[in-house]
Design a protein around this motif. Structure first.
Motif, PDB file in Angstrom:
ATOM      1  N   PHE A   1       8.440 -48.183 -36.397  1.00 56.08           N
ATOM      2  CA  PHE A   1       9.329 -49.266 -36.833  1.00 56.08           C
ATOM      3  C   PHE A   1       9.553 -50.268 -35.711  1.00 56.08           C
ATOM      4  O   PHE A   1       9.525 -51.484 -35.927  1.00 56.08           O
ATOM      5  N   MET A   2       9.762 -49.761 -34.498  1.00 55.92           N
ATOM      6  CA  MET A   2       9.937 -50.646 -33.350  1.00 55.92           C
ATOM      7  C   MET A   2       8.669 -51.466 -33.083  1.00 55.92           C
ATOM      8  O   MET A   2       8.733 -52.649 -32.740  1.00 55.92           O
ATOM      9  N   GLY A   3       7.516 -50.807 -33.271  1.00 55.79           N
ATOM     10  CA  GLY A   3       6.259 -51.544 -33.131  1.00 55.79           C
ATOM     11  C   GLY A   3       6.140 -52.638 -34.179  1.00 55.79           C
ATOM     12  O   GLY A   3       5.654 -53.753 -33.889  1.00 55.79           O
ATOM     13  N   LEU A   4       6.582 -52.348 -35.403  1.00 54.04           N
ATOM     14  CA  LEU A   4       6.563 -53.352 -36.467  1.00 54.04           C
ATOM     15  C   LEU A   4       7.481 -54.528 -36.118  1.00 54.04           C
ATOM     16  O   LEU A   4       7.123 -55.697 -36.326  1.00 54.04           O
ATOM     17  N   ILE A   5       8.649 -54.216 -35.559  1.00 54.87           N
ATOM     18  CA  ILE A   5       9.597 -55.269 -35.198  1.00 54.87           C
ATOM     19  C   ILE A   5       9.005 -56.219 -34.165  1.00 54.87           C
ATOM     20  O   ILE A   5       9.002 -57.444 -34.342  1.00 54.87           O
ATOM     21  N   VAL A   6       8.502 -55.660 -33.059  1.00 56.46           N
ATOM     22  CA  VAL A   6       8.032 -56.544 -31.989  1.00 56.46           C
ATOM     23  C   VAL A   6       6.784 -57.314 -32.415  1.00 56.46           C
ATOM     24  O   VAL A   6       6.591 -58.476 -32.017  1.00 56.46           O
TER      25      VAL A   6
END
Length: 285
Positions: free
Chosen positions: A75-80
Motif C-alpha cells: 500500500f505504501m508503495g502504491l501511495i508513493v
C-alpha cells in the motif's frame, strides 16, 4: 516512520473489515486516517479496501502479522508511486483519464447492483419456481464402479480374459492396478461421469450394472478395465438446504432483468461518426 509494532496495530485497525476485534469500533469512521505521506492524508477506509482485495486470494491470512506487513508495504508503495504520477501531472493523460472513469463506473455499478440486490427480496413462490427448474436441470446419474489401470493395452486385454474366465475383479485390481485405488480393489465409490476424463466417462455411461468393459479404455493415464457395479439418480438438495443459493440465483435474475429494462429504456444518442449502424435487412425500404 516507526513500524516495529505495525502488525499489532493493523490487527486492530482492520478489525471492522475482517470482524475479529470488538475494541476497534473507535476507528470505524470515514475520517480516520491510516497515514499521512509527504503531507497527503490517506483514509483508513481506502487501505481496508486494498487489504480486503489482497485477502481474497489469501484466505486464512487475516491474523498473520507478516501478511499484514506485506500488504501495508504494498500500500505504501502504491501511495508513493501514485504521488509520483501526480508530480508528473499524469492525471491529465488521455489513457489515465479513461482508466479512472472506467474504474469510477465499475465502482458505481457494483454499488448500485448491491443496493438493488438488498431491495429485491424474492418471494416464496419465486424461490419454489427456481427450485423446480434447478431440480430439473440437475437431474443426473451417478455411478459406482471399480477399475484396473495398467500401462499397455496388451496387459489390459489379458486381465479381461481372466475376467472372462471368472476372475475376481477386486483381486485382479489389487494385483495389477497401478492406480491409487488398486489397494482397495479398484473401488472408485460413487461419482458423476463429469468428474472423469471423457473416454472413461463415455465408457461408463454406455455400460450396464454388473458388467465390465470387453475392450480396454484408453485415457491419458493409461489403459483401464472398468466394472460398473451400480447406478442411481442423484438426489437434489432439499428446498430448505438450497434456499440460500436459490435466493442468490433469483436475485441475480431479477437484477439482470431490471438492468436490461433500464438499458432498453435509456435514451441513447450514438455518435454516428464512430458507431456505424447496420441496416436491418428485414426492414421495409
Amino acid at each position: 516512520m516507526k513500524t516495529a509494532r505495525l502488525p499489532l496495530l493493523l490487527c486492530a485497525l482492520l478489525a471492522t473489515a475482517t470482524g475479529f476485534a470488538e475494541e476497534a469500533k473507535d476507528t470505524d469512521s470515514p475520517d480516520t486516517l491510516i497515514a499521512t505521506v509527504n503531507g497527503t492524508p490517506y483514509q483508513l477506509d481506502v487501505f481496508r479496501l486494498f487489504y480486503m482485495e489482497r485477502l481474497q486470494g489469501n484466505q486464512g491470512q487475516q491474523n498473520n502479522p507478516a501478511f499484514q506487513q506485506q500488504v501495508f508495504d504494498e500500500f505504501m508503495g502504491l501511495i508513493v508511486a501514485s504521488q509520483e504520477g501526480d508530480r508528473r501531472k499524469m492525471q491529465g493523460d488521455r489513457n489515465v483519464v479513461a482508466a479512472l472513469e472506467l474504474e469510477r463506473m465499475k465502482v458505481m455499478s457494483n454499488a448500485a447492483l448491491s443496493a438493488m440486490a438488498e431491495e429485491m427480496e424474492p418471494t416464496e413462490d419465486e424461490l419454489k419456481s427456481a427450485y423446480e427448474k434447478v431440480k430439473e436441470q440437475s437431474a443426473r446419474t451417478e455411478y459406482k464402479a471399480r477399475h484396473i489401470l495398467v500401462k499397455d493395452e496388451d496387459e489390459a486385454k489379458k486381465i479381461i480374459k481372466q475376467l472372462d474366465k471368472g476372475g475376481n475383479f477386486a483381486d485382479l485390481a489389487k494385483k495389477h492396478s497401478q492406480g491409487p485405488t488398486g489397494k482397495d480393489g479398484g473401488d472408485l465409490g460413487w461419482f458423476d461421469a463429469k468428474q472423469m476424463v471423457a473416454p472413461f466417462a463415455e465408457a461408463v455411461a454406455a455400460m450396464k450394472p454388473g458388467s465390465y468393459t470387453k475392450e480396454p479404455v484408453q485415457t491419458q493415464f493409461g489403459w483401464h478395465v472398468i466394472e460398473l457395479q451400480e447406478t442411481r439418480k442423484a438426489e437434489p438438495p432439499s428446498f430448505e438446504d438450497a434456499k440460500p443459493q436459490l435466493t442468490a440465483l433469483v436475485k441475480r435474475q431479477k437484477i439482470a432483468s431490471k438492468v436490461n429494462e433500464m438499458r432498453e429504456g435509456a435514451m441513447v444518442e450514438l455518435n454516428e461518426e464512430v458507431v456505424k449502424m447496420k441496416e436491418d435487412p428485414t426492414s421495409a425500404k
